[in-house]
Design a protein around this motif. Structure first.
Motif, PDB file in Angstrom:
ATOM      1  N   VAL A 205      -6.562   1.090  -5.831  1.00  0.00           N
ATOM      2  CA  VAL A 205      -8.093   0.939  -5.091  1.00  0.00           C
ATOM      3  C   VAL A 205      -8.928   2.093  -5.744  1.00  0.00           C
ATOM      4  CG1 VAL A 205     -10.265   0.117  -3.770  1.00  0.00           C
ATOM      5  CG2 VAL A 205      -8.205  -1.172  -4.092  1.00  0.00           C
ATOM      6  N   ASP A 206      -8.602   3.420  -4.724  1.00  0.00           N
ATOM      7  CA  ASP A 206      -8.392   4.226  -4.544  1.00  0.00           C
ATOM      8  C   ASP A 206      -8.317   4.820  -5.297  1.00  0.00           C
ATOM      9  OD1 ASP A 206      -9.908   3.716  -2.186  1.00  0.00           O
ATOM     10  OD2 ASP A 206      -8.477   4.254  -1.240  1.00  0.00           O
ATOM     11  N   GLU A 207      -7.546   4.932  -6.983  1.00  0.00           N
ATOM     12  CA  GLU A 207      -7.418   5.885  -7.891  1.00  0.00           C
ATOM     13  C   GLU A 207      -6.407   6.497  -7.432  1.00  0.00           C
ATOM     14  OE1 GLU A 207      -9.492   5.325 -11.415  1.00  0.00           O
ATOM     15  OE2 GLU A 207     -10.914   4.471 -10.008  1.00  0.00           O
ATOM     16  N   ARG A 208      -5.236   6.402  -6.207  1.00  0.00           N
ATOM     17  CA  ARG A 208      -5.135   7.763  -5.864  1.00  0.00           C
ATOM     18  C   ARG A 208      -3.052   8.137  -7.202  1.00  0.00           C
ATOM     19  NH1 ARG A 208      -6.165   5.686  -0.392  1.00  0.00           N
ATOM     20  NH2 ARG A 208      -3.466   5.591   0.131  1.00  0.00           N
ATOM     21  N   THR A 209      -2.867   9.578  -6.969  1.00  0.00           N
ATOM     22  CA  THR A 209      -1.470   9.684  -7.574  1.00  0.00           C
ATOM     23  C   THR A 209      -0.065   8.950  -6.366  1.00  0.00           C
ATOM     24  OG1 THR A 209      -1.991  11.423  -8.043  1.00  0.00           O
ATOM     25  CG2 THR A 209       0.425  11.442  -7.980  1.00  0.00           C
TER      26      THR A 209
END
Length: 260
Positions: free
Chosen positions: A97-101
């Motif tokens: 959802v947060d487009e984290r690595t």
């Protein structure tokens, strides 16, 4: 192995990332594709595009950190609320959802949804819409009468539960007890969509075997009828993916509505 020694999804350690990689990734060595991805997506897409199931609130109670089924649903509800029993599943979902690595890559699922026909801007809008819907990811407690206590949710227009009842129910009485709790989350006339595996006793995540409830189509039909549901659509697909990681015999998709 004695089934009583299998781990329980909502009690014991469950590696949600290994579950995704083993069953739902684009890795050619994954456990399945036709039964765990293609069959659900085809039936979910058909069900929602028919236009009978829509409204204000959709509640999702599904296994692990899966989210691909919400691509089919996000155009038909104003609010999607995802309920999870495990913090690890919430954190895994939030990474995407947060487009984290390091987030799990769901791009292969968009192809199965037919989104390759969209141009780049339309595709990003669709992904953004799903991400926006998944801002509402909340922990719940299955043993409370109101599983969201102290939060009181508005009655939902639809509940989706994908492989969740299979893994939290130790026996058929448990299944019916949890189904009753989920039914109470719906408004009169609301819909429920069930995805599950028939004839299963275990599934494997990493090196650990987890319990799955062994039931058949007749049982789930009777369980739904007992809670006042009328089945609108039911499809059973015999197992096609062969693996030792799970011992199911078939997959089932059911859409039903609650009597007024």
């Amino acid at each position: 192995m004695d089934p009583g020694t299998y781990k329980l999804y909502h009690v014991d350690d469950f590696d949600s990332r290994k579950h995704l990689e083993s069953y739902l990734s684009d890795n050619p060595d994954k456990v399945s594709e036709h039964d765990s991805l293609i069959f659900p997506i085809e039936n979910l897409t058909k069900t929602f595009t028919e236009g009978h199931i829509k409204g204000d609130v959709l509640l999702d109670l599904s296994l692990g950190s899966i989210m691909y089924h919400l691509y089919a649903a996000c155009d038909f509800f104003n609010h999607i609320i995802v309920l999870k029993v495990r913090d690890s599943c919430i954190m895994e979902l939030k990474r995407w959802v947060d487009e984290r690595t390091g987030a799990f890559d769901w791009n292969h699922v968009t192809k199965l949804h037919g989104h390759t026909e969209l141009n780049s801007d339309q595709f990003q809008d669709k992904v953004g819409k799903v991400r926006s819907a998944l801002q509402h990811v909340v922990k719940c407690d299955l043993e409370k009468e109101n599983i969201m206590d102290p939060i009181v949710l508005p009655p939902a227009d639809c509940v989706i539960t994908a492989w969740f009842l299979d893994v939290i129910s130790k026996d058929q009485d448990d299944y019916m007890r949890y189904l009753r709790k989920f039914s109470r989350l719906l408004k009169p006339g609301g819909h429920i969509i069930l995805l599950g595996c028939l004839g299963t006793t275990y599934y494997t995540v990493g090196e650990h075997k987890f319990h799955a409830l062994n039931y058949d189509e007749d049982f789930v039909r009777k369980a739904l009828a007992g809670e006042g549901f009328i089945i609108d659509h039911c499809v059973v697909k015999k197992r096609t993916d062969m693996t030792d990681h799970i011992d199911y015999k078939a997959v089932i998709f059911i859409a039903a509505h609650k009597e007024m």
